[in-house]
Design a protein around this motif. Sequence first.
Motif, mmCIF file in Angstrom:
data_model
loop_
_atom_site.group_PDB
_atom_site.id
_atom_site.type_symbol
_atom_site.label_atom_id
_atom_site.label_comp_id
_atom_site.label_asym_id
_atom_site.label_seq_id
_atom_site.Cartn_x
_atom_site.Cartn_y
_atom_site.Cartn_z
ATOM 1 N N SER A 2 0.823 -1.193 0.000
ATOM 2 C CA SER A 2 0.000 0.000 0.000
ATOM 3 C C SER A 2 0.855 1.239 0.000
ATOM 4 C CB SER A 2 -0.911 0.022 1.229
ATOM 5 O OG SER A 2 -0.159 0.241 2.377
ATOM 6 N N ASP A 125 -7.941 1.975 1.420
ATOM 7 C CA ASP A 125 -8.191 0.641 1.969
ATOM 8 C C ASP A 125 -8.783 -0.304 0.934
ATOM 9 O OD1 ASP A 125 -10.692 1.761 1.741
ATOM 10 O OD2 ASP A 125 -11.198 1.618 3.869
ATOM 11 N N PHE A 128 -6.833 -3.408 -0.487
ATOM 12 C CA PHE A 128 -6.624 -4.631 0.294
ATOM 13 C C PHE A 128 -7.677 -5.706 -0.005
ATOM 14 C CE2 PHE A 128 -4.271 -1.352 2.278
ATOM 15 C CZ PHE A 128 -3.184 -1.962 2.890
ATOM 16 N N ASN A 129 -8.666 -5.370 -0.841
ATOM 17 C CA ASN A 129 -9.672 -6.327 -1.283
ATOM 18 C C ASN A 129 -9.457 -6.578 -2.774
ATOM 19 O OD1 ASN A 129 -12.558 -6.505 -2.755
ATOM 20 N ND2 ASN A 129 -12.647 -7.582 -0.794
ATOM 21 N N LYS A 130 -9.406 -7.834 -3.182
ATOM 22 C CA LYS A 130 -9.012 -8.172 -4.549
ATOM 23 C C LYS A 130 -9.910 -7.524 -5.596
ATOM 24 C CE LYS A 130 -7.918 -12.032 -7.620
ATOM 25 N NZ LYS A 130 -7.810 -13.516 -7.752
ATOM 26 N N TYR A 157 -0.272 -7.658 -2.386
ATOM 27 C CA TYR A 157 -1.328 -7.821 -1.384
ATOM 28 C C TYR A 157 -1.681 -9.303 -1.208
ATOM 29 C CZ TYR A 157 -1.928 -2.772 -1.590
ATOM 30 O OH TYR A 157 -1.727 -1.413 -1.522
ATOM 31 N N ALA A 159 -2.057 -13.046 0.733
ATOM 32 C CA ALA A 159 -2.701 -13.456 1.981
ATOM 33 C C ALA A 159 -1.710 -13.370 3.137
ATOM 34 C CB ALA A 159 -3.235 -14.880 1.839
ATOM 35 N N LEU A 162 -1.492 -9.687 4.159
ATOM 36 C CA LEU A 162 -2.703 -9.264 4.870
ATOM 37 C C LEU A 162 -2.701 -9.799 6.296
ATOM 38 C CD1 LEU A 162 -5.415 -9.722 2.081
ATOM 39 C CD2 LEU A 162 -4.227 -7.630 2.765
ATOM 40 N N LEU A 167 -5.122 -8.359 9.069
ATOM 41 C CA LEU A 167 -6.390 -8.410 8.345
ATOM 42 C C LEU A 167 -6.779 -9.839 8.005
ATOM 43 C CD1 LEU A 167 -5.966 -5.446 5.817
ATOM 44 C CD2 LEU A 167 -7.096 -5.431 8.055
ATOM 45 N N GLY A 171 -9.200 -9.034 3.192
ATOM 46 C CA GLY A 171 -8.840 -7.640 3.401
ATOM 47 C C GLY A 171 -9.684 -6.905 4.414
#
Length: 277
Positions: A2, A125, A128-130, A157, A159, A162, A167, A171
């Motif tokens: 990030s 943010d 952090f989610n695919k 990013y 697993a 995360l 997280l 994410g």
Amino acid sequence: MSLGDEHDSRTNEGFGGSGQTRTRLPGTSEDVYGGARRPVRTSRSLIGVVGVVVLLLAAIAFANKGGGAEGASDDTGKSPDSHPTAATGVRPVKGSEGGIPTGYARDEQGAQSAAANYAAALGSDGMFNKERRQAIVATVADDSTLDRLQSGFDADYSAEFLGHIGLNADGTAPAGSTFVNRTLPAGTKVLKYAGETADIDVWCMGLFGLTGEKSTKPVTSGWFTVSVKLKWNGSDWKVLETSQKTGPTPVTGDNPVSGSDEIADAVNGFGGFTYAR
């Protein structure tokens, strides 16, 4: 990784005349508690002050009539009479894809606005989610680098990464906590502009961490500079690559540190901004 994440030392090497943004600073007031008492004004000086205020209001109203791109016409059909360094700048973009402003002017100001908005999006943010990450990258990346950038960010990013920052695999934050990752541009600088390409530095402050009583990674702030290489694709500025370095970092103030609950309330209650002029 990030943008602005001080917890990981990797940089996005794969995502990888001057101009500056204008920032208006609030004026200081002489009439402060404990300060010297202001002298009593005469009626003549009061009239002079009123006259200055009227002139300032007229100037502001005139400036607000502008705002179009260079050479473009405003609603009255007249070319805007605004200096390139005026606070109004060029007209803000009106397009948006997935919440990211798009459709920037083909000039230095347009490139700066694009770089600032893209730095904020790539440092959000959502990365952090695919699914959200791929949508963000697809919006900001140039077609020539899209596949490389997507695969590079997906690898960053992972697993494992995360889990390292606390997280879940998708994410999201663990139950009872709030994940904070915001990039807040403070200014931009044109390093190189050639009409079809632009190299822009974006000076940023970032927030990163997890709120919650059991969090071992509290929300911290940091300063960094994101370097963005842009290409004009015929209708908009798009990202070729980006990199990041630490600083410039100002001296930390003496504000008392807020509790975790207060930070969580602030993050959930205060929405983020876009940065196009």
